[in-house]
Write a protein that holds these residues in place. Structure first.
Motif, PDB file in Angstrom:
ATOM      1  N   VAL B  46       0.812  -1.223   0.000  1.00  0.00           N
ATOM      2  CA  VAL B  46       0.000   0.000   0.000  1.00  0.00           C
ATOM      3  C   VAL B  46       0.848   1.277   0.000  1.00  0.00           C
ATOM      4  O   VAL B  46       0.451   2.284  -0.598  1.00  0.00           O
ATOM      5  CB  VAL B  46      -1.000  -0.023   1.197  1.00  0.00           C
ATOM      6  N   LEU B  47       2.015   1.256   0.626  1.00  0.00           N
ATOM      7  CA  LEU B  47       2.813   2.488   0.741  1.00  0.00           C
ATOM      8  C   LEU B  47       3.214   3.113  -0.600  1.00  0.00           C
ATOM      9  O   LEU B  47       3.192   4.343  -0.722  1.00  0.00           O
ATOM     10  CB  LEU B  47       4.049   2.269   1.622  1.00  0.00           C
ATOM     11  N   PRO B  48       3.574   2.299  -1.625  1.00  0.00           N
ATOM     12  CA  PRO B  48       3.944   2.952  -2.894  1.00  0.00           C
ATOM     13  C   PRO B  48       2.867   3.911  -3.387  1.00  0.00           C
ATOM     14  O   PRO B  48       3.173   4.948  -3.958  1.00  0.00           O
ATOM     15  CB  PRO B  48       4.102   1.776  -3.859  1.00  0.00           C
ATOM     16  N   TYR B  49       1.610   3.549  -3.146  1.00  0.00           N
ATOM     17  CA  TYR B  49       0.525   4.405  -3.605  1.00  0.00           C
ATOM     18  C   TYR B  49       0.421   5.699  -2.790  1.00  0.00           C
ATOM     19  O   TYR B  49      -0.170   6.669  -3.246  1.00  0.00           O
ATOM     20  CB  TYR B  49      -0.806   3.646  -3.538  1.00  0.00           C
ATOM     21  N   THR B  50       0.944   5.694  -1.587  1.00  0.00           N
ATOM     22  CA  THR B  50       0.844   6.902  -0.761  1.00  0.00           C
ATOM     23  C   THR B  50       2.070   7.798  -0.946  1.00  0.00           C
ATOM     24  O   THR B  50       1.965   9.009  -0.838  1.00  0.00           O
ATOM     25  CB  THR B  50       0.722   6.539   0.734  1.00  0.00           C
ATOM     26  N   ILE B  51       3.225   7.184  -1.223  1.00  0.00           N
ATOM     27  CA  ILE B  51       4.463   7.977  -1.186  1.00  0.00           C
ATOM     28  C   ILE B  51       4.597   8.913  -2.369  1.00  0.00           C
ATOM     29  O   ILE B  51       5.158  10.000  -2.241  1.00  0.00           O
ATOM     30  CB  ILE B  51       5.716   7.070  -1.154  1.00  0.00           C
ATOM     31  N   ILE B  52       4.132   8.496  -3.546  1.00  0.00           N
ATOM     32  CA  ILE B  52       4.318   9.362  -4.713  1.00  0.00           C
ATOM     33  C   ILE B  52       3.571  10.691  -4.493  1.00  0.00           C
ATOM     34  O   ILE B  52       4.092  11.764  -4.807  1.00  0.00           O
ATOM     35  CB  ILE B  52       3.860   8.660  -6.012  1.00  0.00           C
ATOM     36  N   GLY B  53       2.391  10.615  -3.909  1.00  0.00           N
ATOM     37  CA  GLY B  53       1.661  11.840  -3.582  1.00  0.00           C
ATOM     38  C   GLY B  53       2.462  12.709  -2.621  1.00  0.00           C
ATOM     39  O   GLY B  53       2.543  13.934  -2.770  1.00  0.00           O
ATOM     40  N   MET B  54       3.096  12.047  -1.644  1.00  0.00           N
ATOM     41  CA  MET B  54       3.935  12.777  -0.685  1.00  0.00           C
ATOM     42  C   MET B  54       5.116  13.434  -1.407  1.00  0.00           C
ATOM     43  O   MET B  54       5.473  14.577  -1.114  1.00  0.00           O
ATOM     44  CB  MET B  54       4.427  11.815   0.402  1.00  0.00           C
ATOM     45  N   LEU B  55       5.705  12.722  -2.380  1.00  0.00           N
ATOM     46  CA  LEU B  55       6.841  13.283  -3.125  1.00  0.00           C
ATOM     47  C   LEU B  55       6.418  14.489  -3.964  1.00  0.00           C
ATOM     48  O   LEU B  55       7.169  15.455  -4.084  1.00  0.00           O
ATOM     49  CB  LEU B  55       7.462  12.220  -4.035  1.00  0.00           C
ATOM     50  N   VAL B  56       5.218  14.415  -4.533  1.00  0.00           N
ATOM     51  CA  VAL B  56       4.730  15.561  -5.310  1.00  0.00           C
ATOM     52  C   VAL B  56       4.641  16.791  -4.396  1.00  0.00           C
ATOM     53  O   VAL B  56       5.124  17.872  -4.741  1.00  0.00           O
ATOM     54  CB  VAL B  56       3.350  15.253  -5.955  1.00  0.00           C
ATOM     55  N   ILE B  57       4.061  16.596  -3.212  1.00  0.00           N
ATOM     56  CA  ILE B  57       3.939  17.717  -2.272  1.00  0.00           C
ATOM     57  C   ILE B  57       5.326  18.160  -1.789  1.00  0.00           C
ATOM     58  O   ILE B  57       5.594  19.356  -1.617  1.00  0.00           O
ATOM     59  CB  ILE B  57       3.043  17.318  -1.064  1.00  0.00           C
ATOM     60  N   TYR B  58       6.231  17.198  -1.609  1.00  0.00           N
ATOM     61  CA  TYR B  58       7.602  17.517  -1.191  1.00  0.00           C
ATOM     62  C   TYR B  58       8.271  18.441  -2.225  1.00  0.00           C
ATOM     63  O   TYR B  58       8.937  19.402  -1.878  1.00  0.00           O
ATOM     64  CB  TYR B  58       8.387  16.214  -1.042  1.00  0.00           C
ATOM     65  N   CYS B  59       8.049  18.145  -3.505  1.00  0.00           N
ATOM     66  CA  CYS B  59       8.623  18.981  -4.569  1.00  0.00           C
ATOM     67  C   CYS B  59       7.994  20.369  -4.596  1.00  0.00           C
ATOM     68  O   CYS B  59       8.632  21.334  -4.994  1.00  0.00           O
ATOM     69  CB  CYS B  59       8.385  18.333  -5.935  1.00  0.00           C
ATOM     70  N   LEU B  60       6.728  20.450  -4.193  1.00  0.00           N
ATOM     71  CA  LEU B  60       6.017  21.728  -4.274  1.00  0.00           C
ATOM     72  C   LEU B  60       5.970  22.436  -2.925  1.00  0.00           C
ATOM     73  O   LEU B  60       5.263  23.419  -2.755  1.00  0.00           O
ATOM     74  CB  LEU B  60       4.580  21.489  -4.778  1.00  0.00           C
ATOM     75  N   LYS B  61       6.767  21.949  -1.952  1.00  0.00           N
ATOM     76  CA  LYS B  61       6.615  22.428  -0.579  1.00  0.00           C
ATOM     77  C   LYS B  61       6.930  23.910  -0.398  1.00  0.00           C
ATOM     78  O   LYS B  61       6.413  24.543   0.518  1.00  0.00           O
ATOM     79  CB  LYS B  61       7.473  21.596   0.379  1.00  0.00           C
ATOM     80  N   ASP B  62       7.786  24.457  -1.262  1.00  0.00           N
ATOM     81  CA  ASP B  62       8.226  25.833  -1.039  1.00  0.00           C
ATOM     82  C   ASP B  62       7.337  26.885  -1.699  1.00  0.00           C
ATOM     83  O   ASP B  62       7.626  28.070  -1.596  1.00  0.00           O
ATOM     84  CB  ASP B  62       9.673  25.995  -1.514  1.00  0.00           C
ATOM     85  N   ILE B  63       6.261  26.456  -2.365  1.00  0.00           N
ATOM     86  CA  ILE B  63       5.420  27.480  -2.972  1.00  0.00           C
ATOM     87  C   ILE B  63       4.578  28.169  -1.904  1.00  0.00           C
ATOM     88  O   ILE B  63       4.232  27.577  -0.881  1.00  0.00           O
ATOM     89  CB  ILE B  63       4.513  26.921  -4.104  1.00  0.00           C
ATOM     90  N   SER B  64       4.322  29.445  -2.133  1.00  0.00           N
ATOM     91  CA  SER B  64       3.551  30.222  -1.180  1.00  0.00           C
ATOM     92  C   SER B  64       2.353  30.843  -1.879  1.00  0.00           C
ATOM     93  O   SER B  64       2.490  31.423  -2.960  1.00  0.00           O
ATOM     94  CB  SER B  64       4.433  31.327  -0.585  1.00  0.00           C
ATOM     95  N   PHE B  65       1.185  30.685  -1.272  1.00  0.00           N
ATOM     96  CA  PHE B  65      -0.025  31.259  -1.883  1.00  0.00           C
ATOM     97  C   PHE B  65      -0.265  32.679  -1.409  1.00  0.00           C
ATOM     98  O   PHE B  65      -1.183  33.347  -1.850  1.00  0.00           O
ATOM     99  CB  PHE B  65      -1.243  30.383  -1.563  1.00  0.00           C
TER     100      PHE B  65
END
Lengths: 236, 110
Positions: B46-65
């Motif tokens: 199950v974890l592979p399905y959760t981690i990619i989403g986490m990686l996407v957010i990790y890549c986008l973590k520094d954006i500010s709204f």
């Protein structure tokens, strides 16, 4: 064509997005390391033996904070904790890969993990060698980038601003593929939702470990519901 | 160099060893020749399905709204990738177009 050559040819196309990302980020790392006074030898050694992109960038900022080995260890544990999840996810897939297994484990970066997770080679391709070549090619790109950056130093300036987005793009594409292939969307939504929530609560620099804990909690609570439907990672 | 050679070897060595230990730990705890506990095997599925989403957010973590450019380059490029990928389902096209779009946005517009 022998088994290895076939696996190599099957592996190469999957690594091309990583090639673009690693050459650029590796170069950036080499340039920065060089600016701290570390020569090409250090770029090669750190990229060979640490081989964890984000931690290598963090190590550069640790250099400025003075010599604190224990702190460096704690920071590494924190930044790289997510690799525990990668390992758990690859337990069954790396089975039976024999002598290649230690290197597969050593080279399991974010990008390599995401490719191994989603790539589906044809049946006649040897899975062990296929995974080995993806891992090896990715590390070759990373080390080459570091060498390039360390030679170029700060002499030449390319306007490559924004090209590192290629890795984000890779993860987004893999995410979409997972979404389409999953019969049950709870795990995918859990990963995305928990990370967004933790990013909002804990901030950009401290949200990964809370996210991991939240994900573990949710998939554990909903184990029965998730397991009642078929969810597996592709490459078997 | 901020450290001596010896200190540098120790410093990078510790980072290397710690990373290696983390990567090997799951495989040491759950070796091939023993049956992996059911719960861990479940996590592995199950974890592979959760981690990619986490990686996407990790890549986008520094954006500010709340500050310019309000994450617009990232959101626009991500939208391009999503639409292209759902439409054409061609990995290189989606990644290439999304990345070029992002580079154009950050270099010339934002």
């Amino acid at each position: 064509m022998n088994k290895k050559a076939k696996a190599f040819r099957a592996a190469l196309p999957y690594t091309l997005p990583v090639f673009a990302g690693y050459i650029v980020l590796g170069t950036a790392y080499g340039i920065l390391l060089n600016s701290k006074g570390y020569s090409i030898i250090w770029a090669v050694l750190t990229s060979l033996f640490i081989y964890a992109g984000s931690m290598q960038f963090v190590s550069l900022s640790l250099l400025a904070a003075g010599f604190h080995p224990f702190y460096a260890c704690i920071m590494t544990l924190t930044v790289n904790a997510r690799h525990l999840f990668y390992g758990i996810s690859m337990l069954s897939k790396f089975q039976g890969t024999g002598g290649k297994k230690p290197y597969l484990i050593f080279g399991l970066t974010d990008e390599t993990f995401s490719i191994l997770c989603s790539a589906t080679p044809q049946n006649e391709i040897d899975k062990g060698w296929f995974m080995f070549f993806i891992t090896l090619l990715d590390q070759i790109y990373w080390v080459s980038g570091s060498i390039l950056g360390s030679i170029l130093g700060s002499i030449i300036h390319f306007n490559t601003n924004g090209i590192d987005f290629v890795l984000t793009a890779l993860f987004i594409v893999i995410f979409i593929n997972q979404w389409k292939s999953a019969t049950n969307h709870i795990p995918v939504l859990t990963g995305l939702g928990a990370s967004i929530l933790c990013r909002m609560i804990f901030g950009a620099s401290d949200f990964i470990i809370p996210s991991m804990i939240a994900i573990l909690f949710i998939v554990t609570v909903f184990q029965n519901k998730i397991e009642s439907e078929n969810t597996t990672c592709h490459l078997q | 160099m901020p450290f001596t050679i010896g200190e540098s070897v120790l410093f990078f060595g510790i980072i290397s060893l710690t990373t290696i230990v983390i990567r090997f730990l799951p495989f040491i705890l759950f070796p091939e020749n023993k049956k992996t506990p059911g719960y861990i095997a479940y996590l592995g599925r199950v974890l592979p399905y959760t981690i990619i989403g986490m990686l996407v957010i990790y890549c986008l973590k520094d954006i500010s709204f709340t500050a310019s450019p309000f994450g617009l380059p990232e959101l626009i490029s991500a939208a391009v990738i999503i639409v292209l990928h759902l439409w054409k389902n061609h990995t290189f096209l989606s990644i290439g177009a999304g990345t070029i779009m992002y580079m154009l946005l950050v270099q010339f517009i934002f």
